[in-house]
Design a protein around this motif. Structure first.
Motif, PDB file in Angstrom:
ATOM      1  N   ALA A   1       0.827  -1.206   0.000  1.00 47.30           N
ATOM      2  CA  ALA A   1       0.000   0.000   0.000  1.00 47.30           C
ATOM      3  C   ALA A   1       0.863   1.258   0.000  1.00 47.30           C
ATOM      4  O   ALA A   1       0.565   2.231  -0.698  1.00 47.30           O
ATOM      5  N   GLU A   2       1.950   1.244   0.751  1.00 49.05           N
ATOM      6  CA  GLU A   2       2.847   2.401   0.788  1.00 49.05           C
ATOM      7  C   GLU A   2       3.506   2.626  -0.566  1.00 49.05           C
ATOM      8  O   GLU A   2       3.654   3.768  -1.024  1.00 49.05           O
ATOM      9  N   THR A   3       3.875   1.556  -1.235  1.00 50.30           N
ATOM     10  CA  THR A   3       4.509   1.664  -2.550  1.00 50.30           C
ATOM     11  C   THR A   3       3.521   2.218  -3.577  1.00 50.30           C
ATOM     12  O   THR A   3       3.873   3.082  -4.391  1.00 50.30           O
ATOM     13  N   VAL A   4       2.308   1.721  -3.550  1.00 48.31           N
ATOM     14  CA  VAL A   4       1.287   2.193  -4.480  1.00 48.31           C
ATOM     15  C   VAL A   4       0.994   3.673  -4.240  1.00 48.31           C
ATOM     16  O   VAL A   4       0.889   4.471  -5.187  1.00 48.31           O
ATOM     17  N   CYS A   5       0.874   4.074  -2.981  1.00 46.09           N
ATOM     18  CA  CYS A   5       0.607   5.487  -2.671  1.00 46.09           C
ATOM     19  C   CYS A   5       1.761   6.373  -3.126  1.00 46.09           C
ATOM     20  O   CYS A   5       1.541   7.480  -3.631  1.00 46.09           O
ATOM     21  N   SER A   6       2.978   5.908  -2.959  1.00 42.46           N
ATOM     22  CA  SER A   6       4.140   6.688  -3.414  1.00 42.46           C
ATOM     23  C   SER A   6       4.137   6.830  -4.926  1.00 42.46           C
ATOM     24  O   SER A   6       4.431   7.910  -5.466  1.00 42.46           O
ATOM     25  N   ALA A   7       3.796   5.762  -5.648  1.00 44.60           N
ATOM     26  CA  ALA A   7       3.753   5.815  -7.109  1.00 44.60           C
ATOM     27  C   ALA A   7       2.649   6.753  -7.586  1.00 44.60           C
ATOM     28  O   ALA A   7       2.850   7.530  -8.533  1.00 44.60           O
ATOM     29  N   VAL A   8       1.504   6.721  -6.943  1.00 37.47           N
ATOM     30  CA  VAL A   8       0.404   7.607  -7.314  1.00 37.47           C
ATOM     31  C   VAL A   8       0.798   9.058  -7.087  1.00 37.47           C
ATOM     32  O   VAL A   8       0.540   9.938  -7.920  1.00 37.47           O
ATOM     33  N   SER A   9       1.481   9.333  -5.985  1.00 32.13           N
ATOM     34  CA  SER A   9       1.911  10.694  -5.700  1.00 32.13           C
ATOM     35  C   SER A   9       2.955  11.167  -6.703  1.00 32.13           C
ATOM     36  O   SER A   9       2.920  12.324  -7.155  1.00 32.13           O
ATOM     37  N   ALA A  10       3.885  10.292  -7.052  1.00 30.55           N
ATOM     38  CA  ALA A  10       4.914  10.663  -8.032  1.00 30.55           C
ATOM     39  C   ALA A  10       4.281  10.950  -9.394  1.00 30.55           C
ATOM     40  O   ALA A  10       4.654  11.928 -10.064  1.00 30.55           O
ATOM     41  N   ALA A  11       3.318  10.139  -9.794  1.00 28.64           N
ATOM     42  CA  ALA A  11       2.641  10.367 -11.071  1.00 28.64           C
ATOM     43  C   ALA A  11       1.870  11.683 -11.030  1.00 28.64           C
ATOM     44  O   ALA A  11       1.884  12.459 -11.999  1.00 28.64           O
ATOM     45  N   GLY A  12       1.212  11.967  -9.932  1.00 31.22           N
ATOM     46  CA  GLY A  12       0.468  13.213  -9.795  1.00 31.22           C
ATOM     47  C   GLY A  12       1.369  14.427  -9.840  1.00 31.22           C
ATOM     48  O   GLY A  12       1.031  15.452 -10.454  1.00 31.22           O
ATOM     49  N   LEU A  13       2.535  14.323  -9.215  1.00 29.44           N
ATOM     50  CA  LEU A  13       3.476  15.448  -9.258  1.00 29.44           C
ATOM     51  C   LEU A  13       4.026  15.641 -10.667  1.00 29.44           C
ATOM     52  O   LEU A  13       4.279  16.777 -11.090  1.00 29.44           O
ATOM     53  N   GLY A  14       4.195  14.551 -11.395  1.00 28.75           N
ATOM     54  CA  GLY A  14       4.625  14.662 -12.791  1.00 28.75           C
ATOM     55  C   GLY A  14       3.580  15.373 -13.636  1.00 28.75           C
ATOM     56  O   GLY A  14       3.895  16.241 -14.452  1.00 28.75           O
ATOM     57  N   ILE A  15       2.312  15.025 -13.444  1.00 35.28           N
ATOM     58  CA  ILE A  15       1.227  15.683 -14.175  1.00 35.28           C
ATOM     59  C   ILE A  15       1.159  17.156 -13.792  1.00 35.28           C
ATOM     60  O   ILE A  15       0.935  18.027 -14.634  1.00 35.28           O
ATOM     61  N   ALA A  16       1.384  17.462 -12.520  1.00 31.52           N
ATOM     62  CA  ALA A  16       1.382  18.853 -12.075  1.00 31.52           C
ATOM     63  C   ALA A  16       2.515  19.636 -12.730  1.00 31.52           C
ATOM     64  O   ALA A  16       2.338  20.801 -13.110  1.00 31.52           O
ATOM     65  N   ALA A  17       3.691  19.000 -12.902  1.00 31.97           N
ATOM     66  CA  ALA A  17       4.820  19.676 -13.553  1.00 31.97           C
ATOM     67  C   ALA A  17       4.499  19.978 -15.017  1.00 31.97           C
ATOM     68  O   ALA A  17       4.800  21.070 -15.522  1.00 31.97           O
ATOM     69  N   VAL A  18       3.866  19.022 -15.701  1.00 35.85           N
ATOM     70  CA  VAL A  18       3.495  19.249 -17.106  1.00 35.85           C
ATOM     71  C   VAL A  18       2.445  20.360 -17.198  1.00 35.85           C
ATOM     72  O   VAL A  18       2.499  21.216 -18.092  1.00 35.85           O
ATOM     73  N   THR A  19       1.523  20.383 -16.279  1.00 31.36           N
ATOM     74  CA  THR A  19       0.494  21.421 -16.269  1.00 31.36           C
ATOM     75  C   THR A  19       1.110  22.788 -16.001  1.00 31.36           C
ATOM     76  O   THR A  19       0.722  23.793 -16.621  1.00 31.36           O
ATOM     77  N   ALA A  20       2.076  22.856 -15.110  1.00 35.76           N
ATOM     78  CA  ALA A  20       2.752  24.129 -14.826  1.00 35.76           C
ATOM     79  C   ALA A  20       3.567  24.581 -16.027  1.00 35.76           C
ATOM     80  O   ALA A  20       3.675  25.786 -16.303  1.00 35.76           O
ATOM     81  N   TYR A  21       4.144  23.642 -16.758  1.00 30.74           N
ATOM     82  CA  TYR A  21       4.910  23.976 -17.959  1.00 30.74           C
ATOM     83  C   TYR A  21       4.002  24.631 -19.006  1.00 30.74           C
ATOM     84  O   TYR A  21       4.445  25.478 -19.775  1.00 30.74           O
ATOM     85  N   ARG A  22       2.708  24.280 -19.006  1.00 32.18           N
ATOM     86  CA  ARG A  22       1.751  24.850 -19.956  1.00 32.18           C
ATOM     87  C   ARG A  22       1.163  26.169 -19.451  1.00 32.18           C
ATOM     88  O   ARG A  22       0.168  26.642 -19.968  1.00 32.18           O
ATOM     89  N   LYS A  23       1.748  26.729 -18.406  1.00 32.15           N
ATOM     90  CA  LYS A  23       1.371  28.032 -17.835  1.00 32.15           C
ATOM     91  C   LYS A  23      -0.009  28.008 -17.172  1.00 32.15           C
ATOM     92  O   LYS A  23      -0.697  29.007 -17.122  1.00 32.15           O
ATOM     93  N   ARG A  24      -0.405  26.877 -16.678  1.00 37.59           N
ATOM     94  CA  ARG A  24      -1.660  26.768 -15.928  1.00 37.59           C
ATOM     95  C   ARG A  24      -1.304  26.489 -14.469  1.00 37.59           C
ATOM     96  O   ARG A  24      -1.464  25.399 -13.960  1.00 37.59           O
ATOM     97  N   PHE A  25      -0.827  27.540 -13.792  1.00 36.09           N
ATOM     98  CA  PHE A  25      -0.246  27.385 -12.472  1.00 36.09           C
ATOM     99  C   PHE A  25      -1.286  27.046 -11.394  1.00 36.09           C
ATOM    100  O   PHE A  25      -0.991  26.279 -10.476  1.00 36.09           O
ATOM    101  N   LEU A  26      -2.459  27.617 -11.495  1.00 31.71           N
ATOM    102  CA  LEU A  26      -3.495  27.328 -10.503  1.00 31.71           C
ATOM    103  C   LEU A  26      -3.908  25.857 -10.558  1.00 31.71           C
ATOM    104  O   LEU A  26      -4.007  25.178  -9.531  1.00 31.71           O
ATOM    105  N   ALA A  27      -4.114  25.359 -11.755  1.00 29.18           N
ATOM    106  CA  ALA A  27      -4.467  23.946 -11.917  1.00 29.18           C
ATOM    107  C   ALA A  27      -3.319  23.045 -11.482  1.00 29.18           C
ATOM    108  O   ALA A  27      -3.531  21.990 -10.872  1.00 29.18           O
ATOM    109  N   ALA A  28      -2.082  23.465 -11.772  1.00 30.77           N
ATOM    110  CA  ALA A  28      -0.914  22.670 -11.382  1.00 30.77           C
ATOM    111  C   ALA A  28      -0.802  22.588  -9.863  1.00 30.77           C
ATOM    112  O   ALA A  28      -0.487  21.521  -9.309  1.00 30.77           O
ATOM    113  N   ALA A  29      -1.053  23.698  -9.187  1.00 32.91           N
ATOM    114  CA  ALA A  29      -0.995  23.691  -7.721  1.00 32.91           C
ATOM    115  C   ALA A  29      -2.073  22.785  -7.136  1.00 32.91           C
ATOM    116  O   ALA A  29      -1.834  22.055  -6.167  1.00 32.91           O
ATOM    117  N   ARG A  30      -3.257  22.805  -7.738  1.00 31.36           N
ATOM    118  CA  ARG A  30      -4.348  21.953  -7.264  1.00 31.36           C
ATOM    119  C   ARG A  30      -4.003  20.472  -7.478  1.00 31.36           C
ATOM    120  O   ARG A  30      -4.242  19.635  -6.603  1.00 31.36           O
TER     121      ARG A  30
END
Length: 148
Positions: free
Chosen positions: A3-32
């Motif tokens: 469960a800890e490994t799965v949660c860590s992977a989900v968080s890492a994937a979410g942070l990656g999506i947030a980085a891509v969203t921030a790269y597209r200049k959508r900072f509010l959505a990236a922070a969320r």
């Protein structure tokens, strides 16, 4: 451990999506997105995931959930019956006594709900003069206003 490994992977994937969203200049959505992706790691760090895992595989916990569900079902059933029946037994008896007592005034010779309470005659109303042209005059005015 899984469960800890799965949660860590989900968080890492979410942070990656947030980085891509921030790269597209959508900072509010990236922070969320980043905030949502940090929740699983926070739950692992507080021990909530371990507690949920222990609870999910415990027969005693499931029996407790069944007892809670039965209590909720009883509560909702009694509320539905109470609403349908008009309250408790004492309330129904008190309402019946009050209705019986108020039906006839104590010193009257006739029932209070008899014929005497209605007016003797209604004033005659003059019939309205309605012709076929009068009924549709408003409609014709509206249609002419709109050019139809």
């Amino acid at each position: 451990m899984i469960a800890e490994t799965v949660c860590s992977a989900v968080s890492a994937a979410g942070l990656g999506i947030a980085a891509v969203t921030a790269y597209r200049k959508r900072f509010l959505a990236a922070a969320r997105i980043a905030a949502y992706s940090l929740v699983p790691v926070g739950l692992v760090m507080t021990g909530a995931v371990g507690w949920v895992a222990d609870t999910a595989f415990s027969p005693t916990a499931w029996a407790g959930f069944a007892v809670l569900g039965g209590a909720w079902l009883l509560f909702m059933t009694t509320r539905a019956v109470e609403r349908r029946g008009g309250g408790t037994r004492k309330e129904r008896k008190a309402a019946a006594r009050a209705a019986q007592r108020d039906a006839v005034a104590p010193a009257s010779s006739a029932p209070s709900l008899g014929q005497a309470s209605r007016p003797a005659s209604r004033p005659a109303t003059k019939p309205r003069a309605t012709g076929a042209g009068d009924d549709f005059s408003d409609i014709e005015a509206i249609l002419k206003k709109h050019g139809i």
